[in-house]
Structures are given as C-alpha cells and as structure tokens.
Motif scaffolding. Structure first.
Motif, PDB file in Angstrom:
ATOM      1  N   VAL A 151       0.810  -1.215   0.000  1.00  0.00           N
ATOM      2  CA  VAL A 151       0.000   0.000   0.000  1.00  0.00           C
ATOM      3  C   VAL A 151       0.848   1.272   0.000  1.00  0.00           C
ATOM      4  N   LYS A 152       2.138   1.126   0.123  1.00  0.00           N
ATOM      5  CA  LYS A 152       3.025   2.286   0.195  1.00  0.00           C
ATOM      6  C   LYS A 152       2.866   3.147  -1.057  1.00  0.00           C
ATOM      7  N   GLY A 153       2.703   4.442  -0.825  1.00  0.00           N
ATOM      8  CA  GLY A 153       2.515   5.367  -1.928  1.00  0.00           C
ATOM      9  C   GLY A 153       1.068   5.539  -2.354  1.00  0.00           C
ATOM     10  N   ARG A 154       0.192   4.679  -1.864  1.00  0.00           N
ATOM     11  CA  ARG A 154      -1.233   4.779  -2.226  1.00  0.00           C
ATOM     12  C   ARG A 154      -2.109   5.099  -1.010  1.00  0.00           C
ATOM     13  N   PHE A 155      -1.718   4.612   0.154  1.00  0.00           N
ATOM     14  CA  PHE A 155      -2.488   4.820   1.375  1.00  0.00           C
ATOM     15  C   PHE A 155      -1.734   5.796   2.280  1.00  0.00           C
ATOM     16  N   THR A 156      -2.502   6.543   3.067  1.00  0.00           N
ATOM     17  CA  THR A 156      -1.910   7.467   4.037  1.00  0.00           C
ATOM     18  C   THR A 156      -2.647   7.344   5.358  1.00  0.00           C
ATOM     19  N   ILE A 157      -1.897   7.086   6.421  1.00  0.00           N
ATOM     20  CA  ILE A 157      -2.482   7.023   7.753  1.00  0.00           C
ATOM     21  C   ILE A 157      -2.209   8.347   8.455  1.00  0.00           C
ATOM     22  N   SER A 158      -3.193   8.802   9.212  1.00  0.00           N
ATOM     23  CA  SER A 158      -3.030  10.043   9.964  1.00  0.00           C
ATOM     24  C   SER A 158      -3.918   9.960  11.207  1.00  0.00           C
ATOM     25  N   ARG A 159      -3.736  10.914  12.106  1.00  0.00           N
ATOM     26  CA  ARG A 159      -4.543  10.904  13.316  1.00  0.00           C
ATOM     27  C   ARG A 159      -4.793  12.318  13.795  1.00  0.00           C
ATOM     28  N   ASP A 160      -5.883  12.467  14.512  1.00  0.00           N
ATOM     29  CA  ASP A 160      -6.232  13.734  15.148  1.00  0.00           C
ATOM     30  C   ASP A 160      -6.528  13.398  16.599  1.00  0.00           C
ATOM     31  N   ASN A 161      -5.563  13.646  17.465  1.00  0.00           N
ATOM     32  CA  ASN A 161      -5.725  13.256  18.860  1.00  0.00           C
ATOM     33  C   ASN A 161      -6.819  14.065  19.548  1.00  0.00           C
ATOM     34  N   ALA A 162      -7.041  15.279  19.121  1.00  0.00           N
ATOM     35  CA  ALA A 162      -8.107  16.080  19.716  1.00  0.00           C
ATOM     36  C   ALA A 162      -9.476  15.477  19.420  1.00  0.00           C
TER      37      ALA A 162
END
Length: 123
Positions: free
Chosen positions: A63-74
């Motif tokens: 999935v590298k280059g196609r998927f992006t993981i992120s987070r919003d702790n708030a």
C-alpha cells in the motif's frame, strides 16, 4: 479504549476512500494506532501504523505510496486515506491500538480492536 471503524463501501478501481476509526476513552493520545485488513480466506495482514504523536508512520509494501495514515488526537480519531484502489485491496479493514512497544506490524502487537468495516473494490 474502544474503537469503531467506519467509512467502508464500494469503490471502483482507481478510486479513493477514507476510513475513520473513532476511539473512546481519555488516553487515546497514548496509543500507537494501526490498520489491518483481512480478505476472504486469508490471514489478517498489516496495512499501516502511526505513532502516538503522529510523527512516525509505517506502511506495508503493498500500500506504500497509495495509502496514508493520519490521526487527530483532539478528535480521538485515526484515518486511512486510500487512493488508487486495486481489486486486491478488497477486505475487511480493522483499526487497532496498543501502548506496548512491540513490533507494530503484527496483529499480536495490538491489544485493542474495533469491529471491521468492509471495503470492496470493483474492477
């Protein structure tokens, strides 16, 4: 922490979809979060993981280059943006959390799991 993934659905090859995973509890920011997936007849496999502060991410080669993981702790939410979808991305996607320092690419490294959300990519 309790986790609930949502946002799955049907998408055409090449399309995009964003999954979200909402967490309950007061210590979400202490958890490393990960996404895994399981296709019919296959074992659960690692997709992506993100450190507690969001400064470190790791992806499966598939999935590298196609998927992006992120987070919003708030918002106590972790996301998985999936672009350039392929039929082989069809699976149930699970989010997971851990406070342990184990290698974060295996299911055994995670203590908390949410129910999965189905993603289907049509060819």
């Amino acid at each position: 922490v309790q986790l609930q993934a949502y946002g799955g659905g049907l998408v055409q090859t090449g399309g995009s979809l964003r999954l979200s995973c909402a967490a309950s509890g007061r210590t979400f920011s202490n958890y490393r979060m990960g996404w895994f997936r399981q296709a019919p007849g296959k074992e659960r496999e690692f997709v992506a993981t993100i450190s507690w502060g969001g400064g470190s991410t790791l992806y499966a080669d598939s999935v590298k280059g196609r998927f992006t993981i992120s987070r919003d702790n708030a918002k106590k939410t972790v996301y998985l943006q999936m672009d350039s979808r392929k039929p082989e991305d069809t699976a149930i996607y699970y989010c997971a959390g851990t406070v342990r320092g184990a290698v974060p690419t295996t299911p055994n490294a995670y203590d908390y799991w949410g129910p999965g959300t189905l993603v289907t990519v049509s060819s």
